[in-house]
Write a protein that holds these residues in place. Structure first.
Motif, PDB file in Angstrom:
ATOM      1  N   LEU A  47       0.793  -1.226   0.000  1.00 33.77           N
ATOM      2  CA  LEU A  47       0.000   0.000   0.000  1.00 33.77           C
ATOM      3  C   LEU A  47       0.828   1.280   0.000  1.00 33.77           C
ATOM      4  CD1 LEU A  47      -2.638  -1.121   2.639  1.00 33.77           C
ATOM      5  CD2 LEU A  47      -2.897  -1.085   0.153  1.00 33.77           C
ATOM      6  N   GLY A  48       2.020   1.222   0.570  1.00 35.48           N
ATOM      7  CA  GLY A  48       2.820   2.429   0.700  1.00 35.48           C
ATOM      8  C   GLY A  48       2.282   3.401   1.741  1.00 35.48           C
ATOM      9  N   ALA A  49       1.455   2.902   2.647  1.00 35.67           N
ATOM     10  CA  ALA A  49       0.876   3.753   3.693  1.00 35.67           C
ATOM     11  C   ALA A  49       1.896   4.008   4.790  1.00 35.67           C
ATOM     12  CB  ALA A  49      -0.358   3.080   4.297  1.00 35.67           C
ATOM     13  N   ALA A  50       1.804   5.174   5.405  1.00 34.96           N
ATOM     14  CA  ALA A  50       2.657   5.479   6.557  1.00 34.96           C
ATOM     15  C   ALA A  50       2.351   4.482   7.673  1.00 34.96           C
ATOM     16  CB  ALA A  50       2.403   6.906   7.027  1.00 34.96           C
ATOM     17  N   ARG A  51       3.361   4.136   8.463  1.00 35.43           N
ATOM     18  CA  ARG A  51       3.203   3.127   9.520  1.00 35.43           C
ATOM     19  C   ARG A  51       2.082   3.491  10.493  1.00 35.43           C
ATOM     20  NH1 ARG A  51       6.959  -0.704  10.233  1.00 35.43           N
ATOM     21  NH2 ARG A  51       6.648  -0.795  12.472  1.00 35.43           N
ATOM     22  N   ASN A  52       2.015   4.766  10.893  1.00 38.90           N
ATOM     23  CA  ASN A  52       0.990   5.155  11.867  1.00 38.90           C
ATOM     24  C   ASN A  52      -0.418   5.029  11.291  1.00 38.90           C
ATOM     25  OD1 ASN A  52       1.604   7.429  10.186  1.00 38.90           O
ATOM     26  ND2 ASN A  52       0.691   8.805  11.695  1.00 38.90           N
ATOM     27  N   ILE A  53      -0.585   5.382  10.040  1.00 35.27           N
ATOM     28  CA  ILE A  53      -1.902   5.262   9.396  1.00 35.27           C
ATOM     29  C   ILE A  53      -2.270   3.788   9.240  1.00 35.27           C
ATOM     30  CG2 ILE A  53      -3.156   5.614   7.226  1.00 35.27           C
ATOM     31  CD1 ILE A  53      -1.661   8.306   6.996  1.00 35.27           C
ATOM     32  N   LEU A  54      -1.331   2.985   8.778  1.00 35.76           N
ATOM     33  CA  LEU A  54      -1.591   1.559   8.608  1.00 35.76           C
ATOM     34  C   LEU A  54      -1.924   0.906   9.946  1.00 35.76           C
ATOM     35  CD1 LEU A  54      -1.732  -0.922   6.825  1.00 35.76           C
ATOM     36  CD2 LEU A  54       0.763  -1.145   7.058  1.00 35.76           C
ATOM     37  N   ALA A  55      -1.172   1.222  10.989  1.00 36.12           N
ATOM     38  CA  ALA A  55      -1.446   0.649  12.313  1.00 36.12           C
ATOM     39  C   ALA A  55      -2.834   1.045  12.799  1.00 36.12           C
ATOM     40  CB  ALA A  55      -0.376   1.100  13.314  1.00 36.12           C
ATOM     41  N   ASP A  56      -3.208   2.299  12.584  1.00 30.34           N
ATOM     42  CA  ASP A  56      -4.534   2.758  13.005  1.00 30.34           C
ATOM     43  C   ASP A  56      -5.638   2.025  12.244  1.00 30.34           C
ATOM     44  OD1 ASP A  56      -6.418   4.769  14.293  1.00 30.34           O
ATOM     45  OD2 ASP A  56      -6.779   5.164  12.158  1.00 30.34           O
ATOM     46  N   ARG A  57      -5.502   1.903  10.930  1.00 30.52           N
ATOM     47  CA  ARG A  57      -6.547   1.237  10.146  1.00 30.52           C
ATOM     48  C   ARG A  57      -6.639  -0.244  10.481  1.00 30.52           C
ATOM     49  NH1 ARG A  57      -6.000   5.970   9.389  1.00 30.52           N
ATOM     50  NH2 ARG A  57      -7.132   7.181   7.826  1.00 30.52           N
ATOM     51  N   LEU A  58      -5.509  -0.896  10.669  1.00 34.25           N
ATOM     52  CA  LEU A  58      -5.531  -2.312  11.060  1.00 34.25           C
ATOM     53  C   LEU A  58      -6.225  -2.475  12.410  1.00 34.25           C
ATOM     54  CD1 LEU A  58      -1.989  -3.385   9.867  1.00 34.25           C
ATOM     55  CD2 LEU A  58      -4.151  -4.312   9.008  1.00 34.25           C
ATOM     56  N   ARG A  59      -5.923  -1.595  13.344  1.00 31.19           N
ATOM     57  CA  ARG A  59      -6.561  -1.660  14.662  1.00 31.19           C
ATOM     58  C   ARG A  59      -8.071  -1.450  14.541  1.00 31.19           C
ATOM     59  NH1 ARG A  59      -4.005   2.107  16.777  1.00 31.19           N
ATOM     60  NH2 ARG A  59      -5.583   3.726  16.625  1.00 31.19           N
ATOM     61  N   ARG A  60      -8.496  -0.492  13.737  1.00 35.67           N
ATOM     62  CA  ARG A  60      -9.932  -0.248  13.542  1.00 35.67           C
ATOM     63  C   ARG A  60     -10.622  -1.455  12.912  1.00 35.67           C
ATOM     64  NH1 ARG A  60     -10.324   5.383  10.598  1.00 35.67           N
ATOM     65  NH2 ARG A  60     -12.244   4.394   9.920  1.00 35.67           N
ATOM     66  N   LEU A  61      -9.954  -2.089  11.958  1.00 39.20           N
ATOM     67  CA  LEU A  61     -10.547  -3.263  11.315  1.00 39.20           C
ATOM     68  C   LEU A  61     -10.623  -4.449  12.275  1.00 39.20           C
ATOM     69  CD1 LEU A  61      -8.901  -2.901   7.797  1.00 39.20           C
ATOM     70  CD2 LEU A  61     -11.340  -2.653   8.345  1.00 39.20           C
ATOM     71  N   VAL A  62      -9.644  -4.574  13.153  1.00 41.59           N
ATOM     72  CA  VAL A  62      -9.699  -5.622  14.187  1.00 41.59           C
ATOM     73  C   VAL A  62     -10.807  -5.287  15.177  1.00 41.59           C
ATOM     74  CG1 VAL A  62      -8.463  -6.659  16.142  1.00 41.59           C
ATOM     75  CG2 VAL A  62      -7.303  -6.376  13.932  1.00 41.59           C
ATOM     76  N   ASP A  63     -10.848  -4.054  15.658  1.00 43.10           N
ATOM     77  CA  ASP A  63     -11.890  -3.638  16.608  1.00 43.10           C
ATOM     78  C   ASP A  63     -13.284  -3.775  16.003  1.00 43.10           C
ATOM     79  OD1 ASP A  63      -9.877  -3.029  18.416  1.00 43.10           O
ATOM     80  OD2 ASP A  63     -10.047  -0.849  18.151  1.00 43.10           O
ATOM     81  N   GLY A  64     -13.401  -3.570  14.700  1.00 44.43           N
ATOM     82  CA  GLY A  64     -14.687  -3.668  14.017  1.00 44.43           C
ATOM     83  C   GLY A  64     -15.076  -5.091  13.644  1.00 44.43           C
ATOM     84  N   GLY A  65     -14.230  -6.055  13.963  1.00 42.01           N
ATOM     85  CA  GLY A  65     -14.559  -7.449  13.684  1.00 42.01           C
ATOM     86  C   GLY A  65     -14.332  -7.871  12.245  1.00 42.01           C
ATOM     87  N   ILE A  66     -13.595  -7.085  11.466  1.00 45.80           N
ATOM     88  CA  ILE A  66     -13.321  -7.400  10.068  1.00 45.80           C
ATOM     89  C   ILE A  66     -12.067  -8.274   9.943  1.00 45.80           C
ATOM     90  CG2 ILE A  66     -12.840  -6.428   7.770  1.00 45.80           C
ATOM     91  CD1 ILE A  66     -15.643  -5.731   8.980  1.00 45.80           C
ATOM     92  N   LEU A  67     -11.064  -7.960  10.742  1.00 39.71           N
ATOM     93  CA  LEU A  67      -9.818  -8.724  10.790  1.00 39.71           C
ATOM     94  C   LEU A  67      -9.605  -9.249  12.203  1.00 39.71           C
ATOM     95  CD1 LEU A  67      -7.321  -6.337   8.917  1.00 39.71           C
ATOM     96  CD2 LEU A  67      -8.393  -8.395   7.988  1.00 39.71           C
ATOM     97  N   ALA A  68      -8.821 -10.311  12.306  1.00 43.64           N
ATOM     98  CA  ALA A  68      -8.372 -10.829  13.595  1.00 43.64           C
ATOM     99  C   ALA A  68      -6.869 -11.031  13.489  1.00 43.64           C
ATOM    100  CB  ALA A  68      -9.068 -12.149  13.924  1.00 43.64           C
ATOM    101  N   THR A  69      -6.203 -11.091  14.622  1.00 47.77           N
ATOM    102  CA  THR A  69      -4.771 -11.371  14.614  1.00 47.77           C
ATOM    103  C   THR A  69      -4.552 -12.789  15.111  1.00 47.77           C
ATOM    104  OG1 THR A  69      -4.501 -10.440  16.832  1.00 47.77           O
ATOM    105  CG2 THR A  69      -4.078  -8.974  14.969  1.00 47.77           C
ATOM    106  N   ARG A  70      -3.465 -13.371  14.623  1.00 42.23           N
ATOM    107  CA  ARG A  70      -3.054 -14.700  15.074  1.00 42.23           C
ATOM    108  C   ARG A  70      -1.547 -14.781  14.913  1.00 42.23           C
ATOM    109  NH1 ARG A  70      -5.226 -18.265   9.949  1.00 42.23           N
ATOM    110  NH2 ARG A  70      -3.509 -17.726   8.568  1.00 42.23           N
ATOM    111  N   PRO A  71      -0.925 -15.720  15.610  1.00 42.02           N
ATOM    112  CA  PRO A  71       0.522 -15.873  15.429  1.00 42.02           C
ATOM    113  C   PRO A  71       0.827 -16.230  13.971  1.00 42.02           C
ATOM    114  CG  PRO A  71      -0.244 -17.112  17.342  1.00 42.02           C
ATOM    115  CD  PRO A  71      -1.461 -16.618  16.621  1.00 42.02           C
ATOM    116  N   ALA A  72       1.910 -15.667  13.459  1.00 42.48           N
ATOM    117  CA  ALA A  72       2.295 -15.944  12.070  1.00 42.48           C
ATOM    118  C   ALA A  72       2.564 -17.426  11.898  1.00 42.48           C
ATOM    119  CB  ALA A  72       3.519 -15.113  11.691  1.00 42.48           C
TER     120      ALA A  72
END
Length: 155
Positions: A47-72
């Protein structure tokens, strides 16, 4: 999976959806997740997104139930992001955006990526909204049934 807490009290499903998905980065993250991207560094490279923007969007998508995290899956200490069932159900939304873009944002004959069915290798058919009996439903054939306002409210 539990249903996430509503992000707003907005009675419109479109407005609530836009609260989670309504910016370029969030939708492109979901697109990339469908393409098999899962690590922060892979999203950033794609995406070429700034780290802070990407981290924020990933967190919002996790909080919104769209994404989940798991160990790689590599056994490393890294986490990866995966689509939840709610996230996977966004597939028709991403396909609809893709098909709209193909029809409206490219010149005839202009090259672009193509969505194909793995099994046949053929392009995915054009999506359409259908009536209960299978007919095509256009925007003039549908309406939103709004909620009645409670006494004393003015919105």
């Amino acid at each position: 999976m539990t249903t996430p807490e509503p992000i707003s009290s907005e009675p419109c499903p479109v407005a609530r959806s836009v609260n989670i998905l309504g910016d370029r980065w969030s939708l492109l993250i979901v697109r990339d997740a469908f393409d098999g991207i899962g690590r922060f560094s892979e999203f950033q490279r794609s995406l070429g997104a700034a780290r802070n923007i990407l981290a924020d969007r990933l967190r919002r998508l996790v909080d919104g139930g769209i994404l989940a995290t798991r160990p790689a899956g590599t056994g490393s200490a890294y986490q990866e992001y995966v689509l939840t069932e709610a996230g996977k159900s966004l597939f028709p939304v991403v396909v609809a955006l893709r098909q709209w873009g193909e029809r409206n944002l490219f010149m005839p004959g202009e090259a672009h990526s193509e969505l194909i069915e793995k099994k046949t290798g053929k392009p995915v058919q054009l999506m359409s909204v259908r009536t209960e009996d299978g007919g095509v439903l256009g925007p003039d054939d549908a309406e939103v049934r709004k909620l009645a306002l409670s006494p004393g409210t003015d919105t």
